[in-house]
Enzyme design. Structure first.
Site, PDB file in Angstrom:
ATOM      1  N   SER A 107       0.834  -1.211   0.000  1.00 61.41           N
ATOM      2  CA  SER A 107       0.000   0.000   0.000  1.00 61.41           C
ATOM      3  C   SER A 107       0.868   1.260   0.000  1.00 61.41           C
ATOM      4  CB  SER A 107      -0.895   0.034   1.241  1.00 61.41           C
ATOM      5  OG  SER A 107      -1.764  -1.077   1.265  1.00 61.41           O
TER       6      SER A 107
HETATM    7  N1  SAH Z   1      -1.141  -4.687   4.019  1.00 54.05           N
HETATM    8  C1  SAH Z   1      -0.403  -4.949   2.783  1.00 54.05           C
HETATM    9  C2  SAH Z   1      -1.161  -4.470   1.559  1.00 54.05           C
HETATM   10  C3  SAH Z   1      -1.560  -5.647   0.813  1.00 54.05           C
HETATM   11  S1  SAH Z   1      -2.626  -5.501  -0.583  1.00 54.05           S
HETATM   12  C4  SAH Z   1       0.996  -4.387   2.827  1.00 54.05           C
HETATM   13  O1  SAH Z   1       1.331  -3.673   3.787  1.00 54.05           O
HETATM   14  O2  SAH Z   1       1.788  -4.672   1.920  1.00 54.05           O
HETATM   15  C5  SAH Z   1      -3.958  -6.522  -0.013  1.00 54.05           C
HETATM   16  C6  SAH Z   1      -3.627  -7.950   0.350  1.00 54.05           C
HETATM   17  O3  SAH Z   1      -4.855  -8.546   0.774  1.00 54.05           O
HETATM   18  C7  SAH Z   1      -3.130  -8.813  -0.802  1.00 54.05           C
HETATM   19  O4  SAH Z   1      -1.921  -9.429  -0.428  1.00 54.05           O
HETATM   20  C8  SAH Z   1      -4.234  -9.848  -1.000  1.00 54.05           C
HETATM   21  O5  SAH Z   1      -3.757 -11.132  -1.406  1.00 54.05           O
HETATM   22  C9  SAH Z   1      -4.843  -9.895   0.384  1.00 54.05           C
HETATM   23  N2  SAH Z   1      -6.218 -10.389   0.451  1.00 54.05           N
HETATM   24  C10 SAH Z   1      -7.255 -10.176  -0.409  1.00 54.05           C
HETATM   25  N3  SAH Z   1      -8.366 -10.811   0.018  1.00 54.05           N
HETATM   26  C11 SAH Z   1      -8.036 -11.431   1.199  1.00 54.05           C
HETATM   27  C12 SAH Z   1      -8.746 -12.261   2.119  1.00 54.05           C
HETATM   28  N4  SAH Z   1     -10.037 -12.594   1.939  1.00 54.05           N
HETATM   29  N5  SAH Z   1      -8.087 -12.713   3.210  1.00 54.05           N
HETATM   30  C13 SAH Z   1      -6.789 -12.407   3.420  1.00 54.05           C
HETATM   31  N6  SAH Z   1      -6.058 -11.642   2.578  1.00 54.05           N
HETATM   32  C14 SAH Z   1      -6.666 -11.157   1.479  1.00 54.05           C
END
Ligand code: SAH
Length: 217
Positions: free
Chosen positions: A66
């Protein structure tokens, strides 16, 4: 200081934090946490010049780390106190989880893509962060470890998962971007009593989608 985090990195990080202040992030503990986490280590080393820009960035498996402003904004909305139990849904690169650890939280983080889960589970301890990492579907939360003081969703949710509301302590806060496609509204849901919740809205953002089920490779 190590060779992995030198004066140059620290200088870039200081400029990032100054930029976040200008953009309106006020919470000193959040700014200090962003000032500590070596964001460049969460990306391939060839992308050093991007790592302290206020931008989202691809991390593989079709996902992104993010934007620092978004991490700071969500962290600020959580109002974390030391030793609170915090659940993050969407571990991704692990960067937000590291920021939550720096804020003094006991962090539980869940990711639905096994490849990302595995990477983070070995990488975060190597750089000194020890959140509890889980592989699973964040729509279900983590019932075995509930209730949580705070829950943070870092993917765009078409609707607010009931399990997450139920896993909040009374007085707890859920920070979640809600909406389909390429636009979500940042919402804070506060659990006022056993069966009463109130919600606040905090503007528009764009996240990758919160998807159901897991990817087991
Ligand atoms: N917090 C992260 C941002 C990740 S982007 C960081 O600091 O880098 C969002 C993430 O959510 C992705 O890795 C995606 O695979 C995950 N995601 C999407 N749906 C999800 C779900 N139902 N349960 C767990 N993770 C999920």
């Amino acid at each position: 200081m190590t060779e992995f985090d030198n004066l140059r990195h620290q200088g870039m990080r200081k400029r990032l934090v100054d930029g976040l202040k200008i953009k309106g992030i006020r919470d000193e503990s959040v700014l200090a946490a962003i000032g500590k986490v070596p964001r460049h280590l969460f990306m391939e080393s060839s992308f050093l010049n991007f790592s302290y820009k206020d931008q989202a960035f691809p991390i593989g498996a079709g996902q992104t780390i993010s934007q620092p402003y978004t991490v700071a904004f969500q962290s600020q909305l959580l109002q974390i106190q030391k030793n609170e139990k915090v659940l993050e849904v969407g571990t991704g690169s692990g960067y937000q989880a590291a920021v939550l650890v720096e804020l003094g939280a006991k962090v539980f983080t869940i990711e639905r893509q096994k490849e990302l889960f595995r990477k983070v589970q070995s990488f975060l301890p190597e750089i000194g962060y020890h959140p509890a990492c889980f592989f699973g579907d964040g729509y279900e939360g983590l019932p075995a470890f509930a209730p949580f003081d705070k829950i943070l969703v870092t993917a765009g949710a078409p609707l607010i998962p009931v399990a997450l509301k139920e896993q909040l302590k009374i007085g707890g806060r859920l920070v979640i971007p809600v909406g389909k496609d390429n636009h979500q509204e940042m919402q804070v849901i506060v659990r006022v009593s056993e069966d009463e919740y109130k919600s606040e809205k905090h503007g528009g953002f764009v996240f990758v989608p919160l998807l159901k089920g897991v990817v087991n490779i």
